[in-house]
Write an enzyme that holds these catalytic residues in place. Structure first.
Site, PDB file in Angstrom:
ATOM      1  N   GLU A  89       0.770  -1.015   0.020  1.00 10.19           N
ATOM      2  CA  GLU A  89       0.256   0.023  -0.048  1.00 10.19           C
ATOM      3  C   GLU A  89       0.921   1.033   0.434  1.00 10.19           C
ATOM      4  O   GLU A  89       1.863   1.102   0.675  1.00 10.19           O
ATOM      5  CB  GLU A  89      -1.186  -0.219   1.312  1.00 10.19           C
ATOM      6  CG  GLU A  89      -2.017  -0.984   1.177  1.00 10.19           C
ATOM      7  CD  GLU A  89      -3.382  -1.392   2.531  1.00 10.19           C
ATOM      8  OE1 GLU A  89      -3.663  -1.399   2.682  1.00 10.19           O
ATOM      9  OE2 GLU A  89      -2.540  -0.659   3.457  1.00 10.19           O
ATOM     10  N   CYS A 102       3.665   8.785   0.686  1.00 11.18           N
ATOM     11  CA  CYS A 102       4.039   7.431   1.564  1.00 11.18           C
ATOM     12  C   CYS A 102       4.147   6.058   1.043  1.00 11.18           C
ATOM     13  O   CYS A 102       3.344   5.335   1.323  1.00 11.18           O
ATOM     14  CB  CYS A 102       2.901   7.270   3.466  1.00 11.18           C
ATOM     15  SG  CYS A 102       3.606   6.501   4.132  1.00 11.18           S
ATOM     16  N   CYS A 109       7.158  -6.872   7.169  1.00 15.34           N
ATOM     17  CA  CYS A 109       8.530  -6.060   8.345  1.00 15.34           C
ATOM     18  C   CYS A 109       8.713  -7.586   8.629  1.00 15.34           C
ATOM     19  O   CYS A 109       7.815  -8.144   8.963  1.00 15.34           O
ATOM     20  CB  CYS A 109       8.211  -4.852   8.159  1.00 15.34           C
ATOM     21  SG  CYS A 109       9.445  -4.179   8.972  1.00 15.34           S
ATOM     22  N   CYS A 113       8.162  -4.825  15.240  1.00 10.79           N
ATOM     23  CA  CYS A 113       7.918  -3.826  16.554  1.00 10.79           C
ATOM     24  C   CYS A 113       6.309  -4.095  17.135  1.00 10.79           C
ATOM     25  O   CYS A 113       5.867  -4.689  16.432  1.00 10.79           O
ATOM     26  CB  CYS A 113       8.081  -2.352  15.905  1.00 10.79           C
ATOM     27  SG  CYS A 113       9.568  -1.868  15.623  1.00 10.79           S
ATOM     28  N   CYS A 116       2.762  -2.549  15.846  1.00 15.09           N
ATOM     29  CA  CYS A 116       2.821  -1.694  14.716  1.00 15.09           C
ATOM     30  C   CYS A 116       2.371  -3.251  14.163  1.00 15.09           C
ATOM     31  O   CYS A 116       2.319  -3.848  14.019  1.00 15.09           O
ATOM     32  CB  CYS A 116       3.822  -1.895  13.770  1.00 15.09           C
ATOM     33  SG  CYS A 116       3.729  -1.620  11.816  1.00 15.09           S
ATOM     34  N   CYS A 330      -0.457   5.650  10.344  1.00 16.11           N
ATOM     35  CA  CYS A 330       1.357   4.552  10.622  1.00 16.11           C
ATOM     36  C   CYS A 330       0.712   3.429  11.292  1.00 16.11           C
ATOM     37  O   CYS A 330      -0.494   3.589  12.264  1.00 16.11           O
ATOM     38  CB  CYS A 330       1.579   5.249  11.186  1.00 16.11           C
ATOM     39  SG  CYS A 330       2.020   6.790  10.710  1.00 16.11           S
TER      40      CYS A 330
HETATM   41  N1  SAH Z   1       9.890   0.780   9.458  1.00 18.97           N
HETATM   42  C1  SAH Z   1      10.292   1.673   9.236  1.00 18.97           C
HETATM   43  C2  SAH Z   1       9.188   2.622   8.595  1.00 18.97           C
HETATM   44  C3  SAH Z   1       7.624   2.397   8.808  1.00 18.97           C
HETATM   45  S1  SAH Z   1       7.029   2.660  10.242  1.00 18.97           S
HETATM   46  C4  SAH Z   1      10.206   2.895  10.955  1.00 18.97           C
HETATM   47  O1  SAH Z   1      10.232   2.086  11.949  1.00 18.97           O
HETATM   48  O2  SAH Z   1      10.487   3.862  10.920  1.00 18.97           O
HETATM   49  C5  SAH Z   1       7.176   4.600  10.006  1.00 18.97           C
HETATM   50  C6  SAH Z   1       6.612   5.017  11.193  1.00 18.97           C
HETATM   51  O3  SAH Z   1       4.786   4.840  12.378  1.00 18.97           O
HETATM   52  C7  SAH Z   1       7.045   4.420  12.537  1.00 18.97           C
HETATM   53  O4  SAH Z   1       7.373   5.553  13.201  1.00 18.97           O
HETATM   54  C8  SAH Z   1       6.476   3.314  12.983  1.00 18.97           C
HETATM   55  O5  SAH Z   1       6.909   2.881  14.666  1.00 18.97           O
HETATM   56  C9  SAH Z   1       5.298   4.203  13.019  1.00 18.97           C
HETATM   57  N2  SAH Z   1       4.092   3.496  13.775  1.00 18.97           N
HETATM   58  C10 SAH Z   1       3.784   1.720  13.956  1.00 18.97           C
HETATM   59  N3  SAH Z   1       2.624   1.529  14.579  1.00 18.97           N
HETATM   60  C11 SAH Z   1       2.315   2.840  14.068  1.00 18.97           C
HETATM   61  C12 SAH Z   1       0.941   2.694  15.035  1.00 18.97           C
HETATM   62  N4  SAH Z   1      -0.021   1.554  15.142  1.00 18.97           N
HETATM   63  N5  SAH Z   1       0.759   4.110  15.581  1.00 18.97           N
HETATM   64  C13 SAH Z   1       1.294   5.497  14.620  1.00 18.97           C
HETATM   65  N6  SAH Z   1       2.351   4.969  14.669  1.00 18.97           N
HETATM   66  C14 SAH Z   1       2.810   3.836  14.046  1.00 18.97           C
END
Ligand code: SAH
Length: 339
Positions: A89, A102, A109, A113, A116, A330
């Protein structure tokens, strides 16, 4: 078969030289692809027929397609089908200053985390450069607007697909190509230290964002497995070195998770961690998802956290929210597997 959008200007020039043609043909093709944005080799009308045939026999062009678009007031989410039927996406945001896209860099991935949604699908593969480029071209075509900013923060860890990522940056940043200024491009990483070191030495002035999300190793270990490999005492000095060598500012992304990393002590510890660094902190209200139990910090606690950082003279903003209605925010991408 290779894809033509995998080639940088330099690669195209070298390719033409390698087949006994003039180097400037590379420039011509690059122009057709990224200035005139043609969709087929046949449209490259200043090339001789036999060259067009050679290109057709050696390169593919359009391999990804938009299969679904969901629109909200100032945000649209695009679902793409890739050549092997995998899906990713991209999210388009209308800002006052332009249109920001974006993009995703991997199918799934591996960083794991805990907060996420995208990370719950294990990495299936890296995207090739052309699949990143095509996300940009296809969205521009669909929405009829020029993309002025790119944030590399969709699905995937960009620095876990480093070589393809750098070629992508080279192509979109090239003044003879899509011509996006480096400062209009932001790459976000969870903190893969060896790649940050490599990135430090590159000439691009691209913005670097770091997903920090915790002020100490205890909390970061708990929510981001990558911290076990590259803990804060390694990450922070690496970033200090990046700032010193590039003269650029680093952005820290910090999701606020209720009761986990949002206390007053955390705010003070965070202020202390980034003290003296040329950086700013972007506080992100957490987007809750069905499958993960973390909760969003309450509004008044977000304000408190913000105020403590401000008082400690840290540059800080609270991220404006986009796209939660259409699960485009995000950490919510590709959470509906049935598409
Ligand atoms: N892998 C990369 C880029 C993708 S995530 C990274 O970790 O930076 C983009 C951003 O969204 C990251 O800062 C991630 O931690 C954040 N993110 C992930 N899940 C989220 C959520 N449920 N709510 C808000 N931000 C989130």
């Amino acid at each position: 078969m290779n894809n033509i959008y995998n080639l940088t200007l330099n690669d195209l020039e070298e390719y033409f030289v390698s087949i006994g043609e003039k180097k400037f043909k590379g420039q011509q093709v690059f122009d057709w692809l990224y200035r005139k944005k043609v969709k087929s080799f046949d449209e490259m009308t200043n090339l001789k027929k036999d060259i067009i045939e050679v290109l057709k026999n050696n390169f593919e062009m359009n391999t990804i397609s938009i299969t679904k678009v969901e629109k909200d007031i100032d945000v649209s989410k695009y679902l793409f089908r890739l050549k092997d039927d995998e899906k990713v996406e991209a999210v388009l945001m209308d800002h006052l200053y332009g249109n920001s896209l974006c993009i995703s860099t991997q199918v799934g991935c591996n960083m794991g985390c805990k907060f996420c949604e995208s990370g719950r699908l294990k990495k299936i593969r890296n995207l090739e450069t052309h699949e990143m480029i095509e996300q940009v071209l296809k969205v521009e075509e669909e929405c009829g607007k020029r993309i002025s900013h790119i944030v590399i923060m969709g699905i995937g860890e960009p620095f876990d697909n480093y070589d393809n990522l750098i070629k992508f940056i080279e192509i979109v940043n090239n003044p003879k190509g899509l011509e996006l200024g480096s400062r209009h491009i932001t790459v976000s990483t969870c903190g893969l230290v060896p790649k940050i070191k490599e990135f430090t030495l590159l000439p691009y002035q691209v913005n670097l964002a770091i997903s920090l999300h915790a002020p100490n190793n205890t909390i970061r270990d708990m929510i981001m497995p990558v911290n076990k490999a590259y803990p804060l005492d390694v990450l922070i000095p690496t970033l200090k070195d990046y700032i010193a060598k590039t003269n650029r500012r680093v952005t820290f992304e910090y999701i606020l998770l209720d009761g986990i990393n949002d206390t007053e002590e955390c705010a003070l510890e965070l202020a202390n961690l980034v003290k003296g660094m040329n950086c700013y902190i972007n506080l992100i209200p957490y987007n809750e998802t069905n499958n993960i139990s973390y909760k969003r910090t309450k509004k008044e606690n977000i304000s408190k956290f913000y105020d403590i950082l401000k008082k400690s003279r840290v540059n800080v903003t609270i991220r404006r929210e986009y796209g939660s209605k259409i699960s485009a925010a995000c950490g919510q991408l590709r959470s509906k597997k049935e598409d």
